[in-house]
Scaffold this active site. Structure first.
Site, short mmCIF file in Angstrom:
data_model
loop_
_atom_site.label_atom_id
_atom_site.label_comp_id
_atom_site.label_asym_id
_atom_site.label_seq_id
_atom_site.Cartn_x
_atom_site.Cartn_y
_atom_site.Cartn_z
CD GLN A 45 -21.84 83.81 11.91
OE1 GLN A 45 -21.16 82.79 11.89
NE2 GLN A 45 -22.51 84.22 10.84
CG HIS A 64 -16.53 83.51 6.27
ND1 HIS A 64 -17.02 84.35 5.30
CD2 HIS A 64 -17.46 83.51 7.26
CE1 HIS A 64 -18.19 84.83 5.70
NE2 HIS A 64 -18.48 84.34 6.88
CD GLU A 65 -17.84 80.55 9.77
OE1 GLU A 65 -18.24 81.22 10.73
OE2 GLU A 65 -18.43 80.54 8.67
CB CYS A 75 -21.76 86.05 5.91
SG CYS A 75 -21.61 86.08 7.71
CG LEU A 76 -25.52 81.31 7.83
CD1 LEU A 76 -25.59 80.24 8.91
CD2 LEU A 76 -26.58 81.07 6.77
N GLY A 105 -20.70 77.02 7.91
CA GLY A 105 -19.85 77.42 9.03
C GLY A 105 -20.61 78.41 9.90
CG HIS A 152 -17.86 85.42 11.71
ND1 HIS A 152 -18.68 86.52 11.64
CD2 HIS A 152 -18.21 84.63 10.66
CE1 HIS A 152 -19.49 86.40 10.60
NE2 HIS A 152 -19.22 85.27 9.98
ZN ZN Z 1 -20.07 84.56 8.24
#
Ligand code: ZN
Length: 187
Positions: free
Chosen positions: A51, A138-139, A96-97, A46, A142
């Site tokens: 991001q 989660h996304e 998380c990236l 995701g 963000h």
């Molecule tokens: Zn994330």
């Protein structure tokens, strides 16, 4: 298509609330393509627009590389809104990236309903449960400026804080392109 550098915890744009779109123009479609390329390159499931430096209210999900989800289609969520959250919660490990190498177990609602627009700007609504519900929440967070490390207990937070500082100072090895420092932001 282009690989975009991923913003890391500490970058200001990760704390900004996303801006709603009025249409999905060519630039937006291009951004979404770049987001998929960037996410796949980083082996993510995701990715939210902030991001990669955009304040647009968009996130993408692709679970097709995950065991048991091979047939799942990639999803694009524009102007998403979670309209139902189950009372039942489940605990699941997240990463998380934007916070590489840190993982933690987080409690979240087991199932949700989310409304959004697709890339044709058509109204859509899906019910999500299990892993999809987890990634979507989660996304979605963000886009509100929330990171999963905001949701962990204070004990664990103490433990991960040192690792977060290393990320902010770019003192770890990154497996994919990231932004240069905490003040870096794409215009
Ligand atoms: Zn994330």
């Amino acid at each position: 298509m282009a690989l975009l550098p991923i913003n890391l915890i500490g970058d200001k744009i990760l704390r900004k609330k996303a801006v709603q779109l009025k249409e999905a123009d060519m630039k937006t479609i291009e951004l979404i393509r770049d987001m998929f390329e960037t996410m796949h390159n980083a082996n993510g499931v995701g990715l939210a627009a902030n991001q990669v430096g955009s304040d647009k209210s968009i996130f993408i999900v692709d679970l097709s590389k995950v065991e048991g989800h091979e047939k799942d289609k990639p999803l694009v969520f524009i102007n998403p809104k979670i309209i139902f959250r189950s009372e039942e919660k489940v605990n699941m490990e997240e990463g998380c990236l934007s916070i590489p190498d840190i993982r933690a177990e987080i409690d979240r609602p087991a199932s949700i309903t989310i409304s959004f627009k697709d890339t044709d700007f058509v109204d859509c609504k899906i019910d999500a449960e299990k892993y999809l519900a987890r990634v979507v929440q989660h996304e979605y967070d963000h886009l509100q400026g929330i990171l999963f490390t905001d949701l962990i207990g204070s004990e664990l937070k103490k433990k991960v804080n040192k690792d977060i500082i290393k990320i902010k100072k770019r003192k770890i090895q990154f497996q994919y392109p990231v932004t240069e420092d905490a003040d870096y932001q794409l215009v």
